[in-house]
Design a protein around this motif. Sequence first.
Motif, PDB file in Angstrom:
ATOM      1  N   PRO A 365     -16.306  70.687  47.026  1.00  0.00           N
ATOM      2  CA  PRO A 365     -16.285  72.063  47.127  1.00  0.00           C
ATOM      3  C   PRO A 365     -16.378  72.670  48.757  1.00  0.00           C
ATOM      4  CG  PRO A 365     -17.969  71.320  45.767  1.00  0.00           C
ATOM      5  CD  PRO A 365     -17.425  70.274  46.309  1.00  0.00           C
ATOM      6  N   LYS A 366     -16.050  73.815  49.048  1.00  0.00           N
ATOM      7  CA  LYS A 366     -15.833  74.329  50.536  1.00  0.00           C
ATOM      8  C   LYS A 366     -16.723  75.284  50.326  1.00  0.00           C
ATOM      9  CE  LYS A 366     -12.332  71.621  51.240  1.00  0.00           C
ATOM     10  NZ  LYS A 366     -12.539  70.353  51.959  1.00  0.00           N
ATOM     11  N   LEU A 367     -17.901  75.071  50.439  1.00  0.00           N
ATOM     12  CA  LEU A 367     -19.098  75.826  50.293  1.00  0.00           C
ATOM     13  C   LEU A 367     -19.655  76.333  51.888  1.00  0.00           C
ATOM     14  CD1 LEU A 367     -21.460  74.178  47.602  1.00  0.00           C
ATOM     15  CD2 LEU A 367     -19.639  75.954  47.377  1.00  0.00           C
ATOM     16  N   ARG A 368     -19.915  77.512  52.229  1.00  0.00           N
ATOM     17  CA  ARG A 368     -20.165  78.063  53.292  1.00  0.00           C
ATOM     18  C   ARG A 368     -21.946  77.635  53.469  1.00  0.00           C
ATOM     19  NH1 ARG A 368     -18.688  83.924  54.929  1.00  0.00           N
ATOM     20  NH2 ARG A 368     -16.563  83.049  55.028  1.00  0.00           N
ATOM     21  N   ALA A 369     -22.345  78.305  52.935  1.00  0.00           N
ATOM     22  CA  ALA A 369     -24.102  78.048  53.040  1.00  0.00           C
ATOM     23  C   ALA A 369     -24.546  76.803  52.928  1.00  0.00           C
ATOM     24  CB  ALA A 369     -24.595  78.908  52.226  1.00  0.00           C
ATOM     25  N   PRO A 370     -25.531  76.186  53.870  1.00  0.00           N
ATOM     26  CA  PRO A 370     -26.132  74.797  53.410  1.00  0.00           C
ATOM     27  C   PRO A 370     -27.046  74.773  52.253  1.00  0.00           C
ATOM     28  CG  PRO A 370     -26.925  75.694  55.590  1.00  0.00           C
ATOM     29  CD  PRO A 370     -25.940  76.851  55.235  1.00  0.00           C
ATOM     30  N   GLU A 371     -27.318  76.062  51.884  1.00  0.00           N
ATOM     31  CA  GLU A 371     -28.353  76.087  50.782  1.00  0.00           C
ATOM     32  C   GLU A 371     -27.682  75.781  49.526  1.00  0.00           C
ATOM     33  OE1 GLU A 371     -30.131  78.204  54.136  1.00  0.00           O
ATOM     34  OE2 GLU A 371     -28.057  78.404  53.123  1.00  0.00           O
ATOM     35  N   SER A 372     -26.310  76.257  49.630  1.00  0.00           N
ATOM     36  CA  SER A 372     -25.427  76.161  48.461  1.00  0.00           C
ATOM     37  C   SER A 372     -24.986  74.620  48.182  1.00  0.00           C
ATOM     38  CB  SER A 372     -24.224  77.133  48.256  1.00  0.00           C
ATOM     39  OG  SER A 372     -24.546  78.534  48.344  1.00  0.00           O
ATOM     40  N   ALA A 373     -24.930  73.998  49.298  1.00  0.00           N
ATOM     41  CA  ALA A 373     -24.460  72.638  49.557  1.00  0.00           C
ATOM     42  C   ALA A 373     -25.831  71.813  48.719  1.00  0.00           C
ATOM     43  CB  ALA A 373     -24.369  72.314  50.957  1.00  0.00           C
ATOM     44  N   ASP A 374     -27.018  72.075  49.259  1.00  0.00           N
ATOM     45  CA  ASP A 374     -28.179  71.524  48.744  1.00  0.00           C
ATOM     46  C   ASP A 374     -28.131  71.694  47.319  1.00  0.00           C
ATOM     47  OD1 ASP A 374     -28.625  71.048  51.317  1.00  0.00           O
ATOM     48  OD2 ASP A 374     -30.136  72.688  51.454  1.00  0.00           O
ATOM     49  N   ARG A 375     -27.955  72.930  46.691  1.00  0.00           N
ATOM     50  CA  ARG A 375     -28.057  72.975  45.162  1.00  0.00           C
ATOM     51  C   ARG A 375     -26.991  72.295  44.613  1.00  0.00           C
ATOM     52  NH1 ARG A 375     -27.576  78.126  45.988  1.00  0.00           N
ATOM     53  NH2 ARG A 375     -29.703  78.253  46.366  1.00  0.00           N
TER      54      ARG A 375
END
Length: 476
Positions: A365-375
């Motif tokens: 996934p090309k996620l922007r927020a690191p919190e989304s990456a943690d999730r």
Amino acid sequence: MHDTGHAGALGDLSGFRIAFYQCLTGRADALFELTDAVLCADGPVTSLAELSLAAEHRRGHGALYDAINYGSIEVDRLRTTLAGLPLPRAADGRIVLAVDVSPWLRPDAACSPDRLFCHVYGRSRSASQLIPGWPYSFVAALETGRTSWTAILDAVRLGPSDDTTAVTATQLREVVGRLIDAGHWHQGDPRILIMADAGYDVTRLAFVLADLPVELVGRIRSDRVMLRPAPPRLPGANGRPRKHGGVFTLANPDSWHAPDRTTHTDTTRYGHAQAQAWDRLHPRLTHRGPWLDHEGELPLVEGTVIRLQVEHLPGDRDPKPVWLWSSVTDATVELVNLLWQAFLRRFDLEHTFRLLKQTLGWTRPKLRAPESADRWTWLILAVHTQLRLARPNIEDHRRPWEKPVTQPRRLTPARVRRGFRNLRSTTTRPAAAPKPSRPGPGRPLGSTNRHPALRHDVGKTIKRDLTLEQHQSRTA
């Protein structure tokens, strides 16, 4: 892993699915069905949008991205749940943990904060690169024997202001504490082994974690210089007592003394293996790096140095000796064999990283927020845990060119994933059905974005308050 039978393994899987759903406190149904889509998708995961087309995901792609970006997970509760599951153990029954860092590379994500320069290897053996990304520190329990299975217990993203050694020490302390609280270790049991590859300050970790029932084993560079214990002080000698003894240079055999332990083992993969162990060697510590803020005189952290030499490597590569340092002292021959064999099992974690990235799509996934990456990372860890718990109940769905496997324990995680869709119907499915809704209006047609995203620098943006010279002058 202890075999609890098919019914017991299915009960563990169903119990974990319920506990995992209870850890999802925001957009729980969408997050849970997203993990089922990863488990049951045909082939490797290539994008989040494609997962919304799986039959197990009953919601649209908008709900999927909304769950990743704005959902919530009680991570501490999930960590406790993972620690309470059955754990694999070594041949003598002790717990063996491995710690390592794997990066989520994001070189083109200039608008994503908290990126660091991650060390990766190039295509050639001697090539290495530094690529921006999010590094994650993983702790996993290792099995005995050659396998591609591990039990991941924790994951922590390293930030720009984090000290890797301090974060690793805190992470290991919390993991060991949860294992003790879960009843996996009791007073009188063998100490927990922790394996670390080169790049970790294993001496500092052994000093910080000395109050825990753990023993550290880490690989060290072949150009390191260790020191022997100081000789006994002669009667009537004047001056300050010596703190260090003679020099033990790993690259200079002339500086070695006779090893305290020598073992010989015939292996099926590496041929004849010889391990030489020297007891009570320590490095020379200085007030730098993790020892910069240490008050008072620096300690002596003694341990055992092990030189492992094998006959051959896979692929007819030239075998070079591997040097290990362990916090164990006065190790017996049996323990020396256990230490280097347990360290070789640390490389099973590399197979886990390959599965997470290439099959389960952890870094897709090309996620922007690191919190989304943690999730998303914790969702992938929940997927991997369900594959491990489902292993005894999965029938082999092999390809025509693959060799048949008669024992479920020998199935690889990718082959277990092929049969999870058939097993899913017999497990609990706590996610509720979606409710009908209408999409939002979105941005008006023809309008432009008047709030461009901020761009963030890469690397260690947090500096120390004092330079090394200023710190030394202040503590002098």
